[in-house]
Design an enzyme around this catalytic site. Sequence first.
Site, PDB file in Angstrom:
ATOM      1  N   ALA A  67      18.805  47.440  52.572  1.00  0.00           N
ATOM      2  CA  ALA A  67      18.439  46.657  53.757  1.00  0.00           C
ATOM      3  C   ALA A  67      19.333  45.435  53.905  1.00  0.00           C
ATOM      4  O   ALA A  67      19.735  45.080  55.015  1.00  0.00           O
ATOM      5  CB  ALA A  67      16.976  46.235  53.677  1.00  0.00           C
ATOM      6  N   ASP A  69      15.763  51.591  46.146  1.00  0.00           N
ATOM      7  CA  ASP A  69      15.698  50.167  45.821  1.00  0.00           C
ATOM      8  C   ASP A  69      17.048  49.590  45.410  1.00  0.00           C
ATOM      9  O   ASP A  69      17.124  48.685  44.578  1.00  0.00           O
ATOM     10  CB  ASP A  69      14.642  49.911  44.725  1.00  0.00           C
ATOM     11  CG  ASP A  69      13.312  50.543  45.092  1.00  0.00           C
ATOM     12  OD1 ASP A  69      12.862  50.315  46.225  1.00  0.00           O
ATOM     13  OD2 ASP A  69      12.739  51.284  44.266  1.00  0.00           O
ATOM     14  N   THR A 108       8.409  47.310  45.943  1.00  0.00           N
ATOM     15  CA  THR A 108       8.142  46.487  47.127  1.00  0.00           C
ATOM     16  C   THR A 108       6.797  46.863  47.741  1.00  0.00           C
ATOM     17  O   THR A 108       6.052  46.021  48.215  1.00  0.00           O
ATOM     18  CB  THR A 108       9.234  46.722  48.198  1.00  0.00           C
ATOM     19  OG1 THR A 108      10.495  46.682  47.564  1.00  0.00           O
ATOM     20  CG2 THR A 108       9.192  45.714  49.304  1.00  0.00           C
ATOM     21  N   PRO A 155       5.827  48.237  38.059  1.00  0.00           N
ATOM     22  CA  PRO A 155       7.011  47.885  37.280  1.00  0.00           C
ATOM     23  C   PRO A 155       8.009  49.050  37.350  1.00  0.00           C
ATOM     24  O   PRO A 155       7.613  50.203  37.173  1.00  0.00           O
ATOM     25  CB  PRO A 155       6.490  47.730  35.850  1.00  0.00           C
ATOM     26  CG  PRO A 155       5.013  47.678  35.953  1.00  0.00           C
ATOM     27  CD  PRO A 155       4.622  48.354  37.223  1.00  0.00           C
ATOM     28  N   ARG A 156       9.253  48.760  37.634  1.00  0.00           N
ATOM     29  CA  ARG A 156      10.257  49.834  37.721  1.00  0.00           C
ATOM     30  C   ARG A 156      10.857  50.110  36.346  1.00  0.00           C
ATOM     31  O   ARG A 156      11.041  49.180  35.553  1.00  0.00           O
ATOM     32  CB  ARG A 156      11.376  49.425  38.683  1.00  0.00           C
ATOM     33  CG  ARG A 156      10.893  49.259  40.114  1.00  0.00           C
ATOM     34  CD  ARG A 156      12.013  48.759  41.016  1.00  0.00           C
ATOM     35  NE  ARG A 156      11.525  48.573  42.380  1.00  0.00           N
ATOM     36  CZ  ARG A 156      12.046  47.701  43.255  1.00  0.00           C
ATOM     37  NH1 ARG A 156      13.080  46.955  42.916  1.00  0.00           N
ATOM     38  NH2 ARG A 156      11.558  47.610  44.458  1.00  0.00           N
ATOM     39  N   HIS A 160      11.713  47.879  52.216  1.00  0.00           N
ATOM     40  CA  HIS A 160      12.997  47.198  52.404  1.00  0.00           C
ATOM     41  C   HIS A 160      12.772  45.698  52.451  1.00  0.00           C
ATOM     42  O   HIS A 160      11.927  45.225  53.204  1.00  0.00           O
ATOM     43  CB  HIS A 160      13.649  47.638  53.730  1.00  0.00           C
ATOM     44  CG  HIS A 160      14.056  49.077  53.736  1.00  0.00           C
ATOM     45  ND1 HIS A 160      14.262  49.796  54.888  1.00  0.00           N
ATOM     46  CD2 HIS A 160      14.307  49.914  52.728  1.00  0.00           C
ATOM     47  CE1 HIS A 160      14.618  51.027  54.569  1.00  0.00           C
ATOM     48  NE2 HIS A 160      14.652  51.125  53.270  1.00  0.00           N
TER      49      HIS A 160
HETATM   50  P1  IMP Z   1       6.627  59.753  47.919  1.00  0.00           P
HETATM   51  O1  IMP Z   1       7.874  59.580  48.717  1.00  0.00           O
HETATM   52  O2  IMP Z   1       5.627  58.666  48.159  1.00  0.00           O
HETATM   53  O3  IMP Z   1       6.048  61.136  48.064  1.00  0.00           O
HETATM   54  O4  IMP Z   1       7.029  59.614  46.354  1.00  0.00           O
HETATM   55  C1  IMP Z   1       7.883  60.571  45.711  1.00  0.00           C
HETATM   56  C2  IMP Z   1       8.805  59.898  44.707  1.00  0.00           C
HETATM   57  O5  IMP Z   1       9.755  59.087  45.415  1.00  0.00           O
HETATM   58  C3  IMP Z   1       8.101  58.951  43.742  1.00  0.00           C
HETATM   59  O6  IMP Z   1       8.769  58.972  42.488  1.00  0.00           O
HETATM   60  C4  IMP Z   1       8.281  57.591  44.396  1.00  0.00           C
HETATM   61  O7  IMP Z   1       8.212  56.536  43.458  1.00  0.00           O
HETATM   62  C5  IMP Z   1       9.680  57.735  44.972  1.00  0.00           C
HETATM   63  N1  IMP Z   1       9.905  56.858  46.131  1.00  0.00           N
HETATM   64  C6  IMP Z   1       9.440  57.031  47.392  1.00  0.00           C
HETATM   65  N2  IMP Z   1       9.867  56.022  48.190  1.00  0.00           N
HETATM   66  C7  IMP Z   1      10.631  55.222  47.419  1.00  0.00           C
HETATM   67  C8  IMP Z   1      11.381  54.030  47.682  1.00  0.00           C
HETATM   68  O8  IMP Z   1      11.449  53.503  48.796  1.00  0.00           O
HETATM   69  N3  IMP Z   1      12.048  53.495  46.614  1.00  0.00           N
HETATM   70  C9  IMP Z   1      12.032  54.067  45.385  1.00  0.00           C
HETATM   71  N4  IMP Z   1      11.359  55.185  45.110  1.00  0.00           N
HETATM   72  C10 IMP Z   1      10.663  55.753  46.103  1.00  0.00           C
END
Ligand code: IMP
Length: 454
Positions: A24, A20, A338, A343-344, A48
């Site tokens: 993009a 994040d 997204t 909440p991040r 993205h």
């Molecule tokens: P997964 O990729 O869905 O298996 O999630 C594994 C970890 O990667 C988790 O902590 C997700 O929140 C993080 N994660 C996966 N895709 C993204 C992304 O596009 N942005 C931020 N974190 C991500």
Amino acid sequence: MTMVSRTGYADVLVGLQYGDEGKARIVDHLAGDYDVIARFNGGANAGHTIDAPGGALRLRQVPSGVLHPSLSLYIGSGCAIGLADLADEIAMLASRGISLRGRLIVSDRCLLVQPAHVARDRDEGGGVGTTGNGIGPCHADHATRMRGGMRVAFQLRDLVADSEAVFRHLGKPDTRVGMDAGMLTNSSGIARMRAAWRTVRGFVTAEPDHLLRRVEGGARVLFEGAQSVLLDLTHGEQPWVTSSHTVPAYAYVGGDLPCKYHRKTIGVAKAIVSRVGAGPFPSELGGTRSARYCATAAADRGARHREAAHHEPARLLASDDAFDIGSALRVLADEYGTVTGRPRRIGLLDVAQLRMTMRQHGIDEWFLNKCDCLAWFADTPRQAIPLFDGAPHGAAEPAVREFAAFRLDALPQGREDPLPPQLDALLHWLEDAVSCRLLGIGLGPARDQLRFLY
Ligand code: IMP
């Protein structure tokens, strides 16, 4: 006699933190210098966002060059495809007047995320805080290579070869998941996949050298990383990672191109860091309290609206408590997932971590997004911008460096206006600290708010 080479090359762009970072929008800006934008990892777990003329475009699997009609888009074999989500994305783009016909090519070696993978991920991925898109179980089945029973990893090529048999197989119940998940496997999930396949099949190529032939013909490729290097399956902190490789070197495995065509590696970071899901985050504002709060709020679909309605950013910024400052920054900087709306968790820019990441992955140049957000620190009790610089050797406490603050209204309005001197000084210090050329900065989400420094 001098030989004139018409061969192309590839650059790789990756996020330098926990995802994040605004990759993009950087891809969208650089796209005019390339012929192909290619994905090499991830799947529908990526989110993205690009500022577009008709409103923000939210992409998950289609590469970020969509707004440039002359560009080709390639989804490489390192990706795990959520078929229904990809079909929805293609339809959403068509409804915005963006046709992918003849532009989008998907490798038939991409993994196929099955409804049972999604069900298992939602069942078991809570501890890690996965996005619930089935990415982990899909890669796990791929790695086990078992074709007996239900332990099957299909690739898109299996659908090309014999779609009916594959769909029949997908419809078998998966005994490793509970009742609800089994229902999903048998009914709506499979029906959606069948319908989606009719949309996606026309984009799939069976030629493993598709991208290679383009580059041999002179094409310039930009590989666009999904997730970010700190979430790499091996190089991130297990188990708080995604299930694919996010480091730039992997672009040439998951992107189907020999690495001899590599030219340079571009990194993207953001000035206020965020993380979704569980896992270490040394510079997190509010530490474990923030991590716990965000984990609980992740289950609440309305968290974004609740925070927008009840948080008072001005009051929270004036607090002595780092947790409050992090909460204010989340609302002000709109830091919510997204894909999931979660909440991040919010933290300070971690310079020591950035320096190490850039060195380890050979970053040649970089961009820093969300520099405008640093202005909010002018309203904190210390009225200074804190940057986290790791724990010095032998010290119990990490070092936090403070830089002079600037106000939001000091940010440039036009392209020719100078940066506030405080921000200029901070960026020079940062560029020296990481020993890497800072090519540009984000001063807001709009397309014209990206400023090049060279
Ligand atoms: P997964 O990729 O869905 O298996 O999630 C594994 C970890 O990667 C988790 O902590 C997700 O929140 C993080 N994660 C996966 N895709 C993204 C992304 O596009 N942005 C931020 N974190 C991500």
